[in-house]
Structure formats: C-alpha cells, structure tokens
Scaffold this motif. Structure first.
Motif, PDB file in Angstrom:
ATOM      1  N   MET A 131      -6.122  -6.755  -0.513  1.00 38.75           N
ATOM      2  CA  MET A 131      -7.096  -5.893  -1.183  1.00 38.75           C
ATOM      3  C   MET A 131      -7.618  -4.839  -0.324  1.00 38.75           C
ATOM      4  SD  MET A 131      -8.447  -6.715  -4.532  1.00 38.75           S
ATOM      5  CE  MET A 131      -8.153  -7.467  -5.773  1.00 38.75           C
ATOM      6  N   VAL A 132      -8.076  -3.764  -0.619  1.00 41.52           N
ATOM      7  CA  VAL A 132      -8.925  -2.832   0.168  1.00 41.52           C
ATOM      8  C   VAL A 132     -10.195  -3.442   0.137  1.00 41.52           C
ATOM      9  CG1 VAL A 132      -9.677  -0.413   0.074  1.00 41.52           C
ATOM     10  CG2 VAL A 132      -7.431  -0.936  -0.950  1.00 41.52           C
ATOM     11  N   GLU A 133     -10.585  -3.152   1.439  1.00 43.10           N
ATOM     12  CA  GLU A 133     -11.878  -3.755   1.861  1.00 43.10           C
ATOM     13  C   GLU A 133     -12.898  -2.732   2.067  1.00 43.10           C
ATOM     14  OE1 GLU A 133     -13.094  -6.923   1.330  1.00 43.10           O
ATOM     15  OE2 GLU A 133     -11.164  -7.765   0.871  1.00 43.10           O
ATOM     16  N   GLY A 134     -13.554  -2.473   1.438  1.00 38.94           N
ATOM     17  CA  GLY A 134     -14.762  -1.371   1.772  1.00 38.94           C
ATOM     18  C   GLY A 134     -14.359   0.054   2.137  1.00 38.94           C
ATOM     19  N   GLY A 135     -13.284   0.554   1.753  1.00 41.11           N
ATOM     20  CA  GLY A 135     -12.904   1.788   2.112  1.00 41.11           C
ATOM     21  C   GLY A 135     -11.435   2.082   1.514  1.00 41.11           C
ATOM     22  N   ASP A 136     -11.042   3.334   1.857  1.00 43.58           N
ATOM     23  CA  ASP A 136      -9.804   3.956   1.044  1.00 43.58           C
ATOM     24  C   ASP A 136      -8.424   3.048   1.982  1.00 43.58           C
ATOM     25  OD1 ASP A 136     -11.417   5.327  -0.189  1.00 43.58           O
ATOM     26  OD2 ASP A 136     -10.990   7.223   0.905  1.00 43.58           O
ATOM     27  N   THR A 137      -7.437   3.087   1.129  1.00 42.65           N
ATOM     28  CA  THR A 137      -6.146   3.051   1.748  1.00 42.65           C
ATOM     29  C   THR A 137      -5.343   4.117   1.363  1.00 42.65           C
ATOM     30  OG1 THR A 137      -6.027   0.535   1.043  1.00 42.65           O
ATOM     31  CG2 THR A 137      -4.037   1.522   1.206  1.00 42.65           C
ATOM     32  N   VAL A 138      -4.699   4.661   2.270  1.00 43.30           N
ATOM     33  CA  VAL A 138      -3.828   5.874   2.498  1.00 43.30           C
ATOM     34  C   VAL A 138      -2.316   5.616   2.729  1.00 43.30           C
ATOM     35  CG1 VAL A 138      -3.821   8.277   3.219  1.00 43.30           C
ATOM     36  CG2 VAL A 138      -6.060   7.474   2.834  1.00 43.30           C
ATOM     37  N   VAL A 139      -1.373   5.801   1.795  1.00 40.06           N
ATOM     38  CA  VAL A 139      -0.109   5.772   2.246  1.00 40.06           C
ATOM     39  C   VAL A 139       0.431   7.121   2.520  1.00 40.06           C
ATOM     40  CG1 VAL A 139       2.218   5.074   1.181  1.00 40.06           C
ATOM     41  CG2 VAL A 139       0.167   3.695   0.616  1.00 40.06           C
ATOM     42  N   ASP A 140       1.040   7.148   3.630  1.00 41.97           N
ATOM     43  CA  ASP A 140       1.586   8.798   4.035  1.00 41.97           C
ATOM     44  C   ASP A 140       2.904   8.831   3.248  1.00 41.97           C
ATOM     45  OD1 ASP A 140      -0.263   9.088   6.247  1.00 41.97           O
ATOM     46  OD2 ASP A 140       0.663   7.600   7.534  1.00 41.97           O
ATOM     47  N   PRO A 141       3.143  10.122   3.306  1.00 44.37           N
ATOM     48  CA  PRO A 141       4.022  10.786   2.457  1.00 44.37           C
ATOM     49  C   PRO A 141       5.583  10.037   3.013  1.00 44.37           C
ATOM     50  CG  PRO A 141       2.990  12.582   3.708  1.00 44.37           C
ATOM     51  CD  PRO A 141       2.319  11.188   3.853  1.00 44.37           C
ATOM     52  N   SER A 142       6.509  10.196   2.197  1.00 47.00           N
ATOM     53  CA  SER A 142       7.995   9.823   2.393  1.00 47.00           C
ATOM     54  C   SER A 142       8.656  10.426   1.495  1.00 47.00           C
ATOM     55  CB  SER A 142       8.032   8.437   2.560  1.00 47.00           C
ATOM     56  OG  SER A 142       8.032   8.011   1.102  1.00 47.00           O
ATOM     57  N   ASN A 143      10.180  10.194   1.477  1.00 41.69           N
ATOM     58  CA  ASN A 143      10.931  10.637   0.740  1.00 41.69           C
ATOM     59  C   ASN A 143      11.115  10.048  -0.693  1.00 41.69           C
ATOM     60  OD1 ASN A 143      11.826  12.427   2.654  1.00 41.69           O
ATOM     61  ND2 ASN A 143      13.346  11.214   3.477  1.00 41.69           N
ATOM     62  N   ARG A 144      10.098   8.947  -0.949  1.00 36.96           N
ATOM     63  CA  ARG A 144      10.081   8.370  -2.254  1.00 36.96           C
ATOM     64  C   ARG A 144       9.233   9.255  -3.212  1.00 36.96           C
ATOM     65  NH1 ARG A 144       6.888   5.331   1.463  1.00 36.96           N
ATOM     66  NH2 ARG A 144       4.854   5.236   0.553  1.00 36.96           N
ATOM     67  N   PRO A 145       9.688   9.125  -4.664  1.00 35.63           N
ATOM     68  CA  PRO A 145       9.092   9.735  -5.584  1.00 35.63           C
ATOM     69  C   PRO A 145       7.527   9.431  -5.651  1.00 35.63           C
ATOM     70  CG  PRO A 145      10.947   8.711  -6.538  1.00 35.63           C
ATOM     71  CD  PRO A 145      10.811   8.366  -5.121  1.00 35.63           C
ATOM     72  N   PRO A 146       6.567  10.230  -5.914  1.00 38.09           N
ATOM     73  CA  PRO A 146       5.028   9.750  -6.106  1.00 38.09           C
ATOM     74  C   PRO A 146       4.763   8.580  -6.912  1.00 38.09           C
ATOM     75  CG  PRO A 146       5.343  12.064  -6.347  1.00 38.09           C
ATOM     76  CD  PRO A 146       6.817  11.603  -6.398  1.00 38.09           C
ATOM     77  N   SER A 147       5.633   8.316  -8.137  1.00 36.73           N
ATOM     78  CA  SER A 147       5.421   7.161  -8.514  1.00 36.73           C
ATOM     79  C   SER A 147       5.993   5.841  -8.144  1.00 36.73           C
ATOM     80  CB  SER A 147       6.227   7.120 -10.197  1.00 36.73           C
ATOM     81  OG  SER A 147       7.564   7.258  -9.921  1.00 36.73           O
ATOM     82  N   ILE A 167       3.133   2.701  -6.816  1.00 30.44           N
ATOM     83  CA  ILE A 167       3.271   1.246  -7.014  1.00 30.44           C
ATOM     84  C   ILE A 167       3.382   0.582  -5.441  1.00 30.44           C
ATOM     85  CG2 ILE A 167       5.402  -0.352  -7.593  1.00 30.44           C
ATOM     86  CD1 ILE A 167       3.860   0.808  -9.915  1.00 30.44           C
ATOM     87  N   GLU A 168       4.097   1.220  -4.570  1.00 30.40           N
ATOM     88  CA  GLU A 168       3.970   0.585  -3.232  1.00 30.40           C
ATOM     89  C   GLU A 168       2.693   0.457  -2.693  1.00 30.40           C
ATOM     90  OE1 GLU A 168       7.120   2.703  -0.882  1.00 30.40           O
ATOM     91  OE2 GLU A 168       8.580   2.013  -2.484  1.00 30.40           O
ATOM     92  N   ALA A 169       1.807   1.504  -2.601  1.00 30.55           N
ATOM     93  CA  ALA A 169       0.395   1.509  -2.356  1.00 30.55           C
ATOM     94  C   ALA A 169      -0.490   0.489  -2.972  1.00 30.55           C
ATOM     95  CB  ALA A 169      -0.368   2.870  -2.523  1.00 30.55           C
ATOM     96  N   VAL A 170      -0.496   0.154  -4.173  1.00 29.37           N
ATOM     97  CA  VAL A 170      -1.338  -0.594  -5.081  1.00 29.37           C
ATOM     98  C   VAL A 170      -0.598  -1.830  -4.636  1.00 29.37           C
ATOM     99  CG1 VAL A 170      -1.929  -1.725  -7.180  1.00 29.37           C
ATOM    100  CG2 VAL A 170      -1.880   0.933  -6.512  1.00 29.37           C
ATOM    101  N   ALA A 171       0.614  -2.160  -4.458  1.00 23.59           N
ATOM    102  CA  ALA A 171       1.088  -3.683  -4.131  1.00 23.59           C
ATOM    103  C   ALA A 171       0.588  -3.700  -2.875  1.00 23.59           C
ATOM    104  CB  ALA A 171       2.705  -3.506  -4.307  1.00 23.59           C
ATOM    105  N   GLU A 172       0.624  -3.074  -1.833  1.00 27.70           N
ATOM    106  CA  GLU A 172       0.201  -3.229  -0.294  1.00 27.70           C
ATOM    107  C   GLU A 172      -1.199  -3.606  -0.398  1.00 27.70           C
ATOM    108  OE1 GLU A 172      -0.605  -0.785   3.745  1.00 27.70           O
ATOM    109  OE2 GLU A 172       1.249  -0.431   2.557  1.00 27.70           O
TER     110      GLU A 172
END
Length: 97
Positions: free
Chosen positions: A1-17, A21-26
């Motif tokens: 879980m995100v604890e007291g702050g933001d989680t940022v996933v850097d750009p890559s070649n994958r589609p935003p959708s 999914i990957e950011a929330v799963a992480e």
C-alpha cells in the motif's frame, strides 16, 4: 500500500491503461493479474481504457499530442496520468462509492 504519500510510476512504452493497472497493483502489493474482481474493481468501471490510451497516443500522422493530465478514482486511489506517461497515485481520503 501507499503509505503517507504518492506513488509515481515513470513512463515507459506501455499504454497508460496498463501503467495504471501496474501502478495500483504495485501499491497494493499484488501482481497485476490479481488486480481483478471480486477483490478489486475493474478499470473499465471508472474509465474507458481504450479512450485513456487514445488520449495520450501519438496522432495519426505520428506527431505527439500536447501535454495534459487526466485524473480519476480507482481502487481507493486518486490516479493522475499525464502526457508523458507518468502515473501518480495518492490514497483517496474519500470513502469508496
């Protein structure tokens, strides 16, 4: 879980959708394929994944689109996707609908 702050996933070649999914799963500590009903709401319940991908895709002639962001609530996170493909999660303080 995100604890007291933001989680940022850097750009890559994958589609935003897929990046969402990957950011929330992480943030949830689960593999992306486990981010599915009944434990988690589907992404398409809150935003059209194809429209999200198209919003940030290159134009038909190949030119980049101008910057911008789109934000929505998904799986108890406030999700922001920006024009460079970065996904930011912040735990929502509002109760789920």
């Amino acid at each position: 879980m995100v604890e007291g702050g933001d989680t940022v996933v850097d750009p890559s070649n994958r589609p935003p959708s897929q990046a969402v999914i990957e950011a929330v799963a992480e943030a949830e500590g689960v593999p992306p394929e486990d981010l599915a009903p009944p434990a988690y709401e589907p992404l398409h319940a809150v935003v059209d994944p194809d429209a999200l991908d198209a919003l940030f895709a290159a134009r038909s002639e190949g030119a980049d689109r101008p910057g911008g962001t789109v934000s929505f609530r998904f799986c108890s996170y406030d999700v922001t996707v920006d024009g460079d493909g970065r996904v930011t999660l912040e735990e929502s303080i509002e109760p789920a609908d």
